[in-house]
Enzyme design. Structure first.
Site, PDB file in Angstrom:
ATOM      1  N   ASP A  79      38.971  -3.396  18.799  1.00 29.47           N
ATOM      2  CA  ASP A  79      39.421  -4.795  18.707  1.00 29.47           C
ATOM      3  C   ASP A  79      40.892  -4.882  18.300  1.00 29.47           C
ATOM      4  O   ASP A  79      41.484  -5.946  18.331  1.00 29.47           O
ATOM      5  CB  ASP A  79      38.573  -5.550  17.664  1.00 29.47           C
ATOM      6  CG  ASP A  79      37.426  -6.313  18.300  1.00 29.47           C
ATOM      7  OD1 ASP A  79      37.549  -6.655  19.494  1.00 29.47           O
ATOM      8  OD2 ASP A  79      36.425  -6.568  17.606  1.00 29.47           O
ATOM      9  N   LYS A 113      28.419  -8.283  25.285  1.00 30.85           N
ATOM     10  CA  LYS A 113      29.276  -7.095  25.257  1.00 30.85           C
ATOM     11  C   LYS A 113      28.460  -5.828  25.520  1.00 30.85           C
ATOM     12  O   LYS A 113      28.876  -4.968  26.306  1.00 30.85           O
ATOM     13  CB  LYS A 113      29.986  -7.000  23.904  1.00 30.85           C
ATOM     14  CG  LYS A 113      31.083  -8.051  23.742  1.00 30.85           C
ATOM     15  CD  LYS A 113      31.562  -8.174  22.299  1.00 30.85           C
ATOM     16  CE  LYS A 113      32.548  -9.333  22.154  1.00 30.85           C
ATOM     17  NZ  LYS A 113      32.933  -9.607  20.769  1.00 30.85           N
ATOM     18  N   GLN A 131      31.642  -7.852  14.689  1.00 28.66           N
ATOM     19  CA  GLN A 131      31.703  -9.202  15.243  1.00 28.66           C
ATOM     20  C   GLN A 131      32.103 -10.204  14.153  1.00 28.66           C
ATOM     21  O   GLN A 131      31.494 -10.253  13.084  1.00 28.66           O
ATOM     22  CB  GLN A 131      30.331  -9.576  15.841  1.00 28.66           C
ATOM     23  CG  GLN A 131      30.290 -10.930  16.503  1.00 28.66           C
ATOM     24  CD  GLN A 131      31.173 -11.012  17.751  1.00 28.66           C
ATOM     25  OE1 GLN A 131      31.225 -10.099  18.563  1.00 28.66           O
ATOM     26  NE2 GLN A 131      31.896 -12.110  17.893  1.00 28.66           N
TER      27      GLN A 131
END
Ligand code: NAD
Length: 307
Positions: A121, A54, A98
């Site tokens: 997210d 990412k 994460q």
């Protein structure tokens, strides 16, 4: 008949190109580029690879990025302190925690602490609420990537019957909302759905987001259906990999790594489906592409740049 393979990489390339062009405009206007900070707790190798991929993609499109790596023993309170600092840091446009966090951490509390304006997210209840109402600030990257794939491949959603296997907050539920808002008739299935194959055979669009390697076989699929495989499963048992993958198994890779990455859908479903995503190389690249799209959107909305 053999299904049209829907590859994620060409769509990811398009998304990255669009985000890079928009970033360039922001820089040319004298503003700083969007910035994404990823927080990784612990030393899970797969998570470390995801975070590195990412941040590397951020560099490719001209974003600023940072990976904060915290030790496995970090407490929920310590993660909350880091999140709080990032929330207050005006140089940070997007925050990504994460998952999975180590089992001693309270994942919900951590995700709820992320500033909704930086929640790229789309895990914060504020953002999932907006998504539910059909006015999303961000859409979770994996389901949003699947919508991009369907739309850019010219596959109709409106009026189609979409069946989703899996009801997670990250994939199944938001996928259902995004398809519903594009006028699909949506059925969500899960581990307690009776006669799953029969329900799935009703689908014009079948999305498997389960985490059970090779669950979806040919008898789950209506001839000509669009099949989207979200599953990413590591199979280290050679016999199991052979049984699921058949002639599609890449034994060179198995011997190199000690496992194969296998989807929720068996490759021989391609003999029945009209179009399907492979694993790997289907949905995975789209997730990263949409994360960058969301980070750009966060920078635009928060700072009013490049709109
Ligand atoms: P999850 O474990 O949170 O949810 C799985 C869902 O599947 C649950 O709702 C459960 O009810 C359902 N389920 C489990 N067993 C079932 C069965 N036998 N029959 C029917 N339903 C069943 O998982 P998740 O986070 O939604 O992820 C699903 C899969 O997608 C995993 O393999 C994950 O690694 C993968 N994933 C891929 C990406 C990507 O970028 N490609 C992103 C997120 C998740």
């Amino acid at each position: 008949m053999s299904a049209n393979l829907l590859l994620g990489k060409p769509i990811q390339d398009q998304l990255l190109e669009e985000v890079a062009a928009a970033t360039n405009e922001i820089i040319e206007a004298g503003e700083r580029p969007p910035h994404l900070t990823a927080v990784l707790v612990g030393d899970d190798p797969a998570s470390a690879i995801y975070v590195r991929t990412k941040t590397n993609k951020c560099s490719e499109v001209g974003f600023g990025s940072e990976g904060i790596i915290l030790p496995e023993a970090t407490t929920t309170e310590e993660i909350l302190e880091v999140v709080d600092r990032l929330n207050k840091d005006d140089n940070v446009d997007g925050i990504l925690v994460q998952l999975p966090l180590p089992s001693h951490c309270d994942t919900k509390t951590v995700l709820d602490a992320v500033d909704p304006a930086k929640d790229v997210d789309c895990f914060h209840p504020h953002n999932t609420g907006l998504l539910m109402q059909g006015r999303p600030r961000f859409a979770p990257a994996t389901p949003a990537g699947i919508i991009e794939l369907l739309e850019r491949e010219g596959l109709d959603i409106s009026g189609k019957h979409a069946v989703i296997i899996g009801r997670s907050d990250i994939v199944g539920k938001p996928m259902a909302m995004l398809l519903l808002h594009r006028h699909a008739t949506v059925t969500i299935c899960h581990s307690r759905t009776p006669d799953l194959p029969a329900v799935c055979r009703e689908a014009d669009i079948l999305v498997a987001a389960v985490g059970v390697p090779g669950l979806v076989s040919q008898d789950y699929v209506k001839p000509g259906a669009v099949v989207i495989d979200v599953g990413i499963n590591r199979v280290a048992d050679r016999d199991q990999a052979a049984e699921i993958m058949g002639v599609a198994a890449n034994w060179e890779r198995f011997d190199e790594r000690g496992y194969l990455v296998v989807g929720d859908v068996r490759p021989d479903v391609a003999e029945v489906a009209g179009a399907m995503t492979p694993v790997p190389g289907g949905v995975g690249p789209l997730t990263i592409g949409m994360l960058l799209v969301n980070t750009l959107a966060a920078a635009r909305t928060r700072r009013g740049v490049g709109a």
